[in-house]
Design an enzyme around this catalytic site. Structure first.
Site, PDB file in Angstrom:
ATOM      1  N   GLY A 199       4.921  -0.882   2.603  1.00 40.12           N
ATOM      2  CA  GLY A 199       4.086   0.335   2.511  1.00 40.12           C
ATOM      3  C   GLY A 199       4.834   1.501   2.598  1.00 40.12           C
ATOM      4  O   GLY A 199       5.903   1.832   2.970  1.00 40.12           O
ATOM      5  N   HIS A 246       0.858  -1.099   0.071  1.00 34.00           N
ATOM      6  CA  HIS A 246      -0.091  -0.055   0.027  1.00 34.00           C
ATOM      7  C   HIS A 246       0.804   1.322  -0.164  1.00 34.00           C
ATOM      8  O   HIS A 246       1.894   1.389   0.662  1.00 34.00           O
ATOM      9  CB  HIS A 246      -1.098  -0.092   1.201  1.00 34.00           C
ATOM     10  N   ASP A 247       0.477   2.152  -0.731  1.00 30.00           N
ATOM     11  CA  ASP A 247       1.101   3.534  -0.732  1.00 30.00           C
ATOM     12  C   ASP A 247       2.298   3.919  -1.403  1.00 30.00           C
ATOM     13  O   ASP A 247       3.135   4.529  -1.275  1.00 30.00           O
ATOM     14  CB  ASP A 247       0.918   4.345   0.505  1.00 30.00           C
TER      15      ASP A 247
END
Length: 261
Positions: free
Chosen positions: A137, A119-120
């Site tokens: 992340g 994520h991200d």
């Protein structure tokens, strides 16, 4: 172009010439651009935008919810550019609310088998992630970065343009542009000369060599040296290298030398 056993939910935006293989599943929030292909047994879901001329191989999972315990179902996105190759069993997650809400992958990248993009994460253009490379992340990769196979990168790490991380390393700090890192934990081993020769002329490479020696091999304070070089050098690559060091939040992994040595 869509195999009869594939499922494309109502609302998905699929260009007319996109090929979708057997038993693949495309959810309603997905957009896939012209010229792209999706292999057999592939899952693409969430608010996922995929550009033109991407090749996605079998058993990839793209856009599934973040592997973050703080995620509570908020609306987040995954954006993938053009001309990427995403090989078998890759896993790519969207962003989280706390990280900006979006994972971005640029154009012209190669993600080999079993790569994980968490994520991200933000990936630039023309990067290569070899088999089973794992990005935690909030990791940032610049352009033309190479990450070797079986290499995990710690969350929030930033890797600069034209850097290379050797295979079977474990990276927990920032790697400046044009540098090569290797080991567990990975440390700088020199400049990525193979990548540099594809981008820079001899004068710039020589300037980077001199800057690298002064920054990492002289024993002088790193931040002070980076500021001095950034002010004194006229070479854009040297300035970019120094700015990266000055802006690093996780620190630079190199073996410090003392003046006594």
């Amino acid at each position: 172009m869509i195999h009869p056993t594939a499922t494309v939910e109502e609302g998905a935006r699929i260009a007319p010439d996109v090929s979708i293989g057997a038993y693949s599943y495309i959810a309603s929030g997905v957009s896939i651009g012209a010229g792209s292909t999706v292999g057999n047994h592939t899952l693409i879901e969430g608010e996922t935008t995929i550009g033109r001329n991407n090749r996605i191989f079998s058993h990839a999972v793209i856009g599934s919810i973040p592997q973050d315990l703080k995620y509570r179902g908020e609306k987040v996105r995954l954006e993938i550019g053009d001309d990427n190759i995403i090989r078998e069993f890759t896993l790519i997650n969207p962003g989280t609310e706390g990280g900006g809400g979006v994972t971005r992958i640029g154009s012209g990248n190669l993600l080999m088998g079993y790569v994980h993009v968490a994520h991200d994460v933000q990936i630039g253009d023309h990067c290569i992630l070899a088999n089973a490379a794992t990005l935690a992340g909030h990791v940032e990769l610049g352009d033309h970065v190479v990450v070797g196979g079986m290499t995990p990168i710690h969350q929030f790490v930033h890797v600069g343009d034209y850097a290379m991380i050797a295979g079977a390393s474990a990276l927990s700090q920032d790697v400046p542009p044009y540098c090569l890192a290797e080991g567990n934990r990975a440390v700088l081993r020199g400049l990525n000369l193979t990548g540099l020769r594809r981008k820079l002329d001899r004068d710039s490479i020589d300037a980077l060599k001199a800057a690298y020696r002064r920054l990492f091999e002289s024993g002088a304070p790193l931040q002070k040296t980076a500021r001095e070089l950034a002010e004194a050098s006229n070479d854009p690559a040297v300035k970019q290298l120094c700015r990266f060091i000055m802006e690093s939040k996780r620190g630079i992994p190199f073996k410090r030398k003392t003046n006594a040595q």
